[in-house]
Design an enzyme around this catalytic site. Sequence first.
Site, PDB file in Angstrom:
ATOM      1  N   LYS A   1      -9.938  18.456  -6.259  1.00  0.00           N
ATOM      2  CA  LYS A   1      -9.551  19.865  -6.298  1.00  0.00           C
ATOM      3  C   LYS A   1     -10.013  20.529  -7.610  1.00  0.00           C
ATOM      4  O   LYS A   1     -10.439  19.836  -8.542  1.00  0.00           O
ATOM      5  CB  LYS A   1      -8.033  19.964  -6.106  1.00  0.00           C
ATOM      6  CG  LYS A   1      -7.550  19.494  -4.710  1.00  0.00           C
ATOM      7  CD  LYS A   1      -6.026  19.608  -4.606  1.00  0.00           C
ATOM      8  CE  LYS A   1      -5.537  19.261  -3.207  1.00  0.00           C
ATOM      9  NZ  LYS A   1      -4.048  19.432  -3.117  1.00  0.00           N
TER      10      LYS A   1
ATOM     11  N   TYR B   1      -6.430  24.894   5.351  1.00  0.00           N
ATOM     12  CA  TYR B   1      -4.983  24.686   5.212  1.00  0.00           C
ATOM     13  C   TYR B   1      -4.181  25.476   6.249  1.00  0.00           C
ATOM     14  O   TYR B   1      -3.021  25.810   6.000  1.00  0.00           O
ATOM     15  CB  TYR B   1      -4.537  25.045   3.790  1.00  0.00           C
ATOM     16  CG  TYR B   1      -4.757  23.938   2.770  1.00  0.00           C
ATOM     17  CD1 TYR B   1      -4.184  22.677   2.940  1.00  0.00           C
ATOM     18  CD2 TYR B   1      -5.511  24.147   1.615  1.00  0.00           C
ATOM     19  CE1 TYR B   1      -4.356  21.666   2.000  1.00  0.00           C
ATOM     20  CE2 TYR B   1      -5.695  23.143   0.669  1.00  0.00           C
ATOM     21  CZ  TYR B   1      -5.111  21.909   0.868  1.00  0.00           C
ATOM     22  OH  TYR B   1      -5.270  20.908  -0.067  1.00  0.00           O
TER      23      TYR B   1
ATOM     24  N   PHE C   1       4.403  28.321  -0.215  1.00  0.00           N
ATOM     25  CA  PHE C   1       3.403  28.040  -1.249  1.00  0.00           C
ATOM     26  C   PHE C   1       1.970  28.360  -0.821  1.00  0.00           C
ATOM     27  O   PHE C   1       1.020  28.144  -1.581  1.00  0.00           O
ATOM     28  CB  PHE C   1       3.500  26.571  -1.703  1.00  0.00           C
ATOM     29  CG  PHE C   1       3.305  25.543  -0.603  1.00  0.00           C
ATOM     30  CD1 PHE C   1       2.027  25.181  -0.175  1.00  0.00           C
ATOM     31  CD2 PHE C   1       4.400  24.909  -0.016  1.00  0.00           C
ATOM     32  CE1 PHE C   1       1.836  24.229   0.816  1.00  0.00           C
ATOM     33  CE2 PHE C   1       4.223  23.955   0.984  1.00  0.00           C
ATOM     34  CZ  PHE C   1       2.931  23.616   1.395  1.00  0.00           C
TER      35      PHE C   1
ATOM     36  N   ARG D   1      -4.596   7.662   0.715  1.00  0.00           N
ATOM     37  CA  ARG D   1      -3.318   8.296   0.357  1.00  0.00           C
ATOM     38  C   ARG D   1      -2.530   7.435  -0.634  1.00  0.00           C
ATOM     39  O   ARG D   1      -1.847   7.953  -1.510  1.00  0.00           O
ATOM     40  CB  ARG D   1      -2.502   8.642   1.612  1.00  0.00           C
ATOM     41  CG  ARG D   1      -3.134   9.830   2.384  1.00  0.00           C
ATOM     42  CD  ARG D   1      -2.189  10.483   3.379  1.00  0.00           C
ATOM     43  NE  ARG D   1      -1.098  11.187   2.745  1.00  0.00           N
ATOM     44  CZ  ARG D   1      -1.071  12.514   2.513  1.00  0.00           C
ATOM     45  NH1 ARG D   1      -2.087  13.284   2.857  1.00  0.00           N
ATOM     46  NH2 ARG D   1      -0.027  13.061   1.954  1.00  0.00           N
TER      47      ARG D   1
ATOM     48  N   THR E   1       2.579  13.579  -3.147  1.00  0.00           N
ATOM     49  CA  THR E   1       2.148  14.968  -3.329  1.00  0.00           C
ATOM     50  C   THR E   1       2.567  15.501  -4.703  1.00  0.00           C
ATOM     51  O   THR E   1       1.776  16.158  -5.384  1.00  0.00           O
ATOM     52  CB  THR E   1       2.771  15.857  -2.228  1.00  0.00           C
ATOM     53  OG1 THR E   1       2.434  15.304  -0.955  1.00  0.00           O
ATOM     54  CG2 THR E   1       2.257  17.285  -2.316  1.00  0.00           C
TER      55      THR E   1
ATOM     56  N   ARG F   1      -2.777  10.993  -8.638  1.00  0.00           N
ATOM     57  CA  ARG F   1      -1.877  12.117  -8.915  1.00  0.00           C
ATOM     58  C   ARG F   1      -0.886  11.777 -10.018  1.00  0.00           C
ATOM     59  O   ARG F   1      -0.567  12.616 -10.873  1.00  0.00           O
ATOM     60  CB  ARG F   1      -1.156  12.524  -7.626  1.00  0.00           C
ATOM     61  CG  ARG F   1      -2.074  13.287  -6.661  1.00  0.00           C
ATOM     62  CD  ARG F   1      -1.499  13.361  -5.273  1.00  0.00           C
ATOM     63  NE  ARG F   1      -2.139  14.386  -4.451  1.00  0.00           N
ATOM     64  CZ  ARG F   1      -1.858  14.587  -3.164  1.00  0.00           C
ATOM     65  NH1 ARG F   1      -0.950  13.827  -2.549  1.00  0.00           N
ATOM     66  NH2 ARG F   1      -2.472  15.537  -2.487  1.00  0.00           N
TER      67      ARG F   1
ATOM     68  N   ASN G   1      -2.415  19.033  -8.031  1.00  0.00           N
ATOM     69  CA  ASN G   1      -2.280  17.573  -7.927  1.00  0.00           C
ATOM     70  C   ASN G   1      -3.621  16.859  -7.719  1.00  0.00           C
ATOM     71  O   ASN G   1      -3.671  15.757  -7.173  1.00  0.00           O
ATOM     72  CB  ASN G   1      -1.258  17.224  -6.838  1.00  0.00           C
ATOM     73  CG  ASN G   1      -1.651  17.783  -5.478  1.00  0.00           C
ATOM     74  OD1 ASN G   1      -2.733  18.348  -5.326  1.00  0.00           O
ATOM     75  ND2 ASN G   1      -0.791  17.604  -4.491  1.00  0.00           N
TER      76      ASN G   1
ATOM     77  N   HIS H   1      -7.061  15.776  -2.597  1.00  0.00           N
ATOM     78  CA  HIS H   1      -6.593  15.926  -1.211  1.00  0.00           C
ATOM     79  C   HIS H   1      -6.997  14.689  -0.416  1.00  0.00           C
ATOM     80  O   HIS H   1      -8.040  14.101  -0.667  1.00  0.00           O
ATOM     81  CB  HIS H   1      -7.242  17.154  -0.555  1.00  0.00           C
ATOM     82  CG  HIS H   1      -7.049  17.180   0.940  1.00  0.00           C
ATOM     83  ND1 HIS H   1      -5.902  17.677   1.522  1.00  0.00           N
ATOM     84  CD2 HIS H   1      -7.820  16.700   1.954  1.00  0.00           C
ATOM     85  CE1 HIS H   1      -5.994  17.521   2.837  1.00  0.00           C
ATOM     86  NE2 HIS H   1      -7.148  16.938   3.129  1.00  0.00           N
TER      87      HIS H   1
ATOM     88  N   GLU I   1     -10.943  17.771   9.567  1.00  0.00           N
ATOM     89  CA  GLU I   1     -11.303  18.134   8.188  1.00  0.00           C
ATOM     90  C   GLU I   1     -12.739  17.736   7.840  1.00  0.00           C
ATOM     91  O   GLU I   1     -13.447  18.475   7.157  1.00  0.00           O
ATOM     92  CB  GLU I   1     -10.307  17.486   7.218  1.00  0.00           C
ATOM     93  CG  GLU I   1      -8.907  18.099   7.341  1.00  0.00           C
ATOM     94  CD  GLU I   1      -7.872  17.439   6.441  1.00  0.00           C
ATOM     95  OE1 GLU I   1      -8.197  16.454   5.733  1.00  0.00           O
ATOM     96  OE2 GLU I   1      -6.721  17.921   6.436  1.00  0.00           O
TER      97      GLU I   1
HETATM   98  N1  UDP Z   1       1.720  22.118  -2.201  1.00  0.00           N
HETATM   99  C1  UDP Z   1       2.386  23.037  -3.025  1.00  0.00           C
HETATM  100  N2  UDP Z   1       3.760  23.067  -3.002  1.00  0.00           N
HETATM  101  C2  UDP Z   1       4.494  22.262  -2.191  1.00  0.00           C
HETATM  102  C3  UDP Z   1       3.837  21.359  -1.349  1.00  0.00           C
HETATM  103  C4  UDP Z   1       2.448  21.304  -1.384  1.00  0.00           C
HETATM  104  O1  UDP Z   1       1.749  23.781  -3.758  1.00  0.00           O
HETATM  105  O2  UDP Z   1       5.730  22.337  -2.219  1.00  0.00           O
HETATM  106  C5  UDP Z   1       0.250  22.062  -2.217  1.00  0.00           C
HETATM  107  C6  UDP Z   1      -0.298  20.801  -2.887  1.00  0.00           C
HETATM  108  O3  UDP Z   1      -1.521  21.135  -3.560  1.00  0.00           O
HETATM  109  C7  UDP Z   1      -0.536  19.904  -1.703  1.00  0.00           C
HETATM  110  C8  UDP Z   1      -1.036  20.899  -0.645  1.00  0.00           C
HETATM  111  O4  UDP Z   1      -0.228  22.062  -0.869  1.00  0.00           O
HETATM  112  O5  UDP Z   1      -1.481  18.879  -1.975  1.00  0.00           O
HETATM  113  C9  UDP Z   1      -0.875  20.456   0.792  1.00  0.00           C
HETATM  114  O6  UDP Z   1       0.471  20.069   0.999  1.00  0.00           O
HETATM  115  P1  UDP Z   1       0.834  18.749   1.821  1.00  0.00           P
HETATM  116  O7  UDP Z   1       2.297  18.800   2.102  1.00  0.00           O
HETATM  117  O8  UDP Z   1      -0.105  18.610   2.979  1.00  0.00           O
HETATM  118  O9  UDP Z   1       0.585  17.567   0.749  1.00  0.00           O
HETATM  119  P2  UDP Z   1      -0.575  16.451   0.665  1.00  0.00           P
HETATM  120  O10 UDP Z   1      -0.933  16.046   2.079  1.00  0.00           O
HETATM  121  O11 UDP Z   1      -1.740  17.082  -0.069  1.00  0.00           O
HETATM  122  O12 UDP Z   1       0.037  15.320  -0.126  1.00  0.00           O
HETATM  123 MG    MG Z   2      -1.451  17.227   3.684  1.00  0.00          MG
END
Ligand code: UDP
Ligand code: MG
Length: 138
Positions: A9, A49, A57, A85, A91, A102, A112, A115, A126
Amino acid sequence: MERTLAIIKPDGVAAGLIGDIIKRIEYEGVKVAGMRLTQLDRRQAEGFYYVHRSKPFFNSLIDYMTSGPVVLMALQGNNIISHWRELMGATDPAKAGRGTIRGDMGTNIERNVVHGSDSNESAIFEINYFFKGTDIVT
Ligand code: UDP
Ligand code: MG
């Protein structure tokens, strides 16, 4: 053999962490099957997204993801979706373990660093969203 979409990112690229992150990927024996540096526009980031469009958010996430260049990668390996992951960590970097990307490099739950696709279905969506078939090597 499975594939997943990984993104370094804008915070990761801006902090000069491309090499460090790819080093962790290669150290694990994971194959980089596709890779591109690009700057996402809002339309691309919003489409990517889409599942999060009604989250509180969302707008801030789109601002962040379009704030600078990103590195897009298609990773390939056994169980690579869950493997990547695990390498990324939770996250929220505050909850991600030490030794995860992360946990080691993330700033907060938004910024973070990386992705990763969360399922086979989203990985296919994706990867196809960003890569043409001819830009993936097997
Ligand atoms: N995100 C955020 N606030 C939150 C949760 C997620 O800004 O409370 C952002 C963060 O950059 C995250 C992305 O949105 O990586 C996508 O969220 P997701 O829940 O899919 O998390 P990921 O799969 O990336 O762990
Ligand atoms: Mg996700």
